[in-house]
Design a protein around this motif. Structure first.
Motif, PDB file in Angstrom:
ATOM      1  N   GLY A 165     -27.451  58.812  82.882  1.00  0.00           N
ATOM      2  CA  GLY A 165     -26.272  59.752  83.002  1.00  0.00           C
ATOM      3  C   GLY A 165     -26.489  61.159  83.389  1.00  0.00           C
ATOM      4  N   ARG A 166     -25.931  61.711  84.161  1.00  0.00           N
ATOM      5  CA  ARG A 166     -25.807  63.134  84.518  1.00  0.00           C
ATOM      6  C   ARG A 166     -24.463  63.894  84.434  1.00  0.00           C
ATOM      7  NH1 ARG A 166     -30.119  65.774  86.494  1.00  0.00           N
ATOM      8  NH2 ARG A 166     -32.111  64.531  86.864  1.00  0.00           N
ATOM      9  N   THR A 167     -24.494  65.121  83.849  1.00  0.00           N
ATOM     10  CA  THR A 167     -23.245  65.672  83.794  1.00  0.00           C
ATOM     11  C   THR A 167     -23.223  66.731  84.911  1.00  0.00           C
ATOM     12  OG1 THR A 167     -24.065  67.402  82.291  1.00  0.00           O
ATOM     13  CG2 THR A 167     -23.007  65.512  81.452  1.00  0.00           C
ATOM     14  N   GLN A 168     -22.089  66.883  85.189  1.00  0.00           N
ATOM     15  CA  GLN A 168     -21.656  67.976  86.386  1.00  0.00           C
ATOM     16  C   GLN A 168     -21.008  69.328  85.641  1.00  0.00           C
ATOM     17  OE1 GLN A 168     -21.713  67.727  89.877  1.00  0.00           O
ATOM     18  NE2 GLN A 168     -23.079  66.067  89.862  1.00  0.00           N
ATOM     19  N   THR A 217     -26.961  56.351  87.745  1.00  0.00           N
ATOM     20  CA  THR A 217     -26.945  57.180  86.570  1.00  0.00           C
ATOM     21  C   THR A 217     -28.031  56.649  85.754  1.00  0.00           C
ATOM     22  OG1 THR A 217     -25.181  55.598  85.472  1.00  0.00           O
ATOM     23  CG2 THR A 217     -24.373  57.383  86.440  1.00  0.00           C
ATOM     24  N   ASP A 267     -28.651  68.269  81.647  1.00  0.00           N
ATOM     25  CA  ASP A 267     -27.780  67.707  82.243  1.00  0.00           C
ATOM     26  C   ASP A 267     -27.811  66.228  82.018  1.00  0.00           C
ATOM     27  OD1 ASP A 267     -29.645  67.287  84.155  1.00  0.00           O
ATOM     28  OD2 ASP A 267     -28.033  68.128  85.920  1.00  0.00           O
ATOM     29  N   GLN A 268     -28.847  65.517  81.338  1.00  0.00           N
ATOM     30  CA  GLN A 268     -28.827  64.131  81.297  1.00  0.00           C
ATOM     31  C   GLN A 268     -29.365  63.721  79.724  1.00  0.00           C
ATOM     32  OE1 GLN A 268     -31.005  66.053  82.903  1.00  0.00           O
ATOM     33  NE2 GLN A 268     -33.029  65.743  82.227  1.00  0.00           N
ATOM     34  N   PHE A 279     -31.567  61.135  77.477  1.00  0.00           N
ATOM     35  CA  PHE A 279     -32.857  60.303  77.471  1.00  0.00           C
ATOM     36  C   PHE A 279     -32.667  59.145  76.449  1.00  0.00           C
ATOM     37  CE2 PHE A 279     -34.444  64.083  79.666  1.00  0.00           C
ATOM     38  CZ  PHE A 279     -34.868  63.573  80.635  1.00  0.00           C
ATOM     39  N   GLU A 311     -33.491  57.673  81.700  1.00  0.00           N
ATOM     40  CA  GLU A 311     -32.447  58.600  81.751  1.00  0.00           C
ATOM     41  C   GLU A 311     -30.994  57.968  81.968  1.00  0.00           C
ATOM     42  OE1 GLU A 311     -31.352  61.536  85.189  1.00  0.00           O
ATOM     43  OE2 GLU A 311     -33.229  61.823  84.545  1.00  0.00           O
TER      44      GLU A 311
END
Length: 177
Positions: A173-176, A108, A128-129, A131, A171
């Motif tokens: 995390g990323r979301t789905q 992540t 989807d992230q 910064f 960066e």
């Protein structure tokens, strides 16, 4: 022998950069670019090609050879101090002392070095992230709408005079969706 290897490596890198510059000059000449613009372009390219850029872990493929545990320790060593400087994450880590380790050891968190003028995001664009700016400055561009309200148009990375030409973004995390 290690000095000789370093010298050969340096010569190869320099030769590659010089070849790229020769190709640029040829391209500009073939396309009839005016000399004044051509010089400005070449100057900016030289500054960026020869800039000492910060490496990310993607630039070091041998890190994939590390055991999962050792790689997790490395990521924690690199990312935790930066993330702990954020009060929200420090508070969350106080509640769950494994949180920061989990964030750092997963995929992540990534770093990305960008040069001045790099566009981070545009308005009305789904991201989807998140910064986290590690160094440098961010310049926000606003525009007045029909109702006179200010709206965020874009954000670009800038540079401080005392820093190099590269800034670092982290960066997280990323979301789905």
């Amino acid at each position: 022998s290690s000095v000789a290897a370093m010298l050969v490596d340096f010569q190869m890198v320099t030769r590659d950069k010089n070849e790229k510059l020769r190709t640029l000059r040829k391209y500009l000449r073939q396309n009839g670019v005016q000399p004044s613009l051509s010089l400005k372009i070449q100057k900016q390219i030289v500054e960026r090609v020869f800039a000492d850029t910060r490496l990310s872990h993607q630039d070091v493929p041998v890190l994939a050879l590390l055991s999962t545990k050792l790689r997790a320790n490395l990521w924690y060593e690199i990312y935790a101090p930066r993330l702990m400087s954020e009060p929200v994450l420090m508070m969350c880590d106080g509640v769950d002392d494994l949180l920061l380790g989990d964030i750092c050891s997963s995929d992540t968190v990534m770093t990305q070095s960008v040069g001045p003028g790099h566009l981070i995001f545009n308005p009305n664009t789904h991201l989807d992230q998140a910064f986290y700016i590690v160094g440098g400055t961010v310049h926000y561009t606003h525009a007045n709408g029909d109702d006179g309200a200010m709206a965020l148009v874009s954000a670009t990375v800038g540079t401080l005079p005392s820093q190099g030409s590269q800034e670092e973004l982290m960066e997280v995390g990323r979301t789905q969706w």
